[in-house]
Design an enzyme around this catalytic site. Structure first.
Site, mmCIF file in Angstrom:
data_model
loop_
_atom_site.group_PDB
_atom_site.id
_atom_site.type_symbol
_atom_site.label_atom_id
_atom_site.label_comp_id
_atom_site.label_asym_id
_atom_site.label_seq_id
_atom_site.Cartn_x
_atom_site.Cartn_y
_atom_site.Cartn_z
ATOM 1 N N GLU A 1 -12.675 -1.064 -0.431
ATOM 2 C CA GLU A 1 -11.633 -0.872 -1.447
ATOM 3 C C GLU A 1 -11.587 -2.044 -2.418
ATOM 4 O O GLU A 1 -11.190 -1.882 -3.560
ATOM 5 C CB GLU A 1 -10.264 -0.749 -0.782
ATOM 6 C CG GLU A 1 -10.085 0.478 0.044
ATOM 7 C CD GLU A 1 -8.721 0.545 0.688
ATOM 8 O OE1 GLU A 1 -8.268 1.671 0.961
ATOM 9 O OE2 GLU A 1 -8.088 -0.498 0.923
ATOM 10 N N HIS B 1 -11.973 9.705 -9.646
ATOM 11 C CA HIS B 1 -10.835 9.862 -10.546
ATOM 12 C C HIS B 1 -9.869 10.945 -10.065
ATOM 13 O O HIS B 1 -9.349 11.737 -10.848
ATOM 14 C CB HIS B 1 -11.299 10.105 -11.992
ATOM 15 C CG HIS B 1 -11.834 8.867 -12.614
ATOM 16 N ND1 HIS B 1 -13.131 8.448 -12.412
ATOM 17 C CD2 HIS B 1 -11.246 7.936 -13.388
ATOM 18 C CE1 HIS B 1 -13.318 7.312 -13.069
ATOM 19 N NE2 HIS B 1 -12.192 6.975 -13.659
ATOM 20 N N CYS C 1 0.811 -1.224 0.000
ATOM 21 C CA CYS C 1 0.000 0.000 0.000
ATOM 22 C C CYS C 1 0.846 1.278 0.000
ATOM 23 O O CYS C 1 0.303 2.369 -0.167
ATOM 24 C CB CYS C 1 -0.950 0.004 1.191
ATOM 25 S SG CYS C 1 -2.201 -1.296 1.094
#
Length: 117
Positions: A107, A69, A25
């Site tokens: 996620e 985005h 991550c």
């Protein structure tokens, strides 16, 4: 207690730079996020709703304009973990809809974080 939930989707990148370099991550990566807001009430309004789902449209607009985005490191003041995002969206929703009882953020299809006071 009556409960309703509504789901919202967005895609974004992030990087958890506070983690060790060898943590996956810590690398730049992205997710297709799911945000679920839950509202609860012991009573229903005159229309028989906890709240009309249409009233939740401002959350869609906020997500689309601020998160979709985008690179979350540029959007959030705290590390962009699912846990921090759940709290962020909870606070945002609670300030608009007092019936807000929880927010969940996913996620991946197998991972969820929830903020519920």
């Amino acid at each position: 207690m009556y409960r309703i939930r509504k789901e919202f989707h967005f895609s974004a990148s992030h990087q958890l730079t506070h983690l060790p370099d060898d943590h996956q991550c810590a690398r730049l990566h992205g997710h297709n996020y799911i945000v679920v807001v839950e509202l609860a009430s012991e009573t229903l309004n005159a229309d028989g709703f906890v709240r009309d789902y249409h009233d939740l449209k401002p959350l869609k607009v906020y997500i689309d304009d601020t998160f979709d985005h985008r690179h979350l490191n540029d959007v959030m003041d705290v590390p962009s973990t699912a846990e921090n995002m759940a709290k962020h969206f909870y606070d945002w929703c609670k300030s608009r809809w007092p019936e807000t009882s929880a927010v969940q953020v996913s996620e991946t299809p197998k991972t969820w974080a929830e903020y519920r006071p």
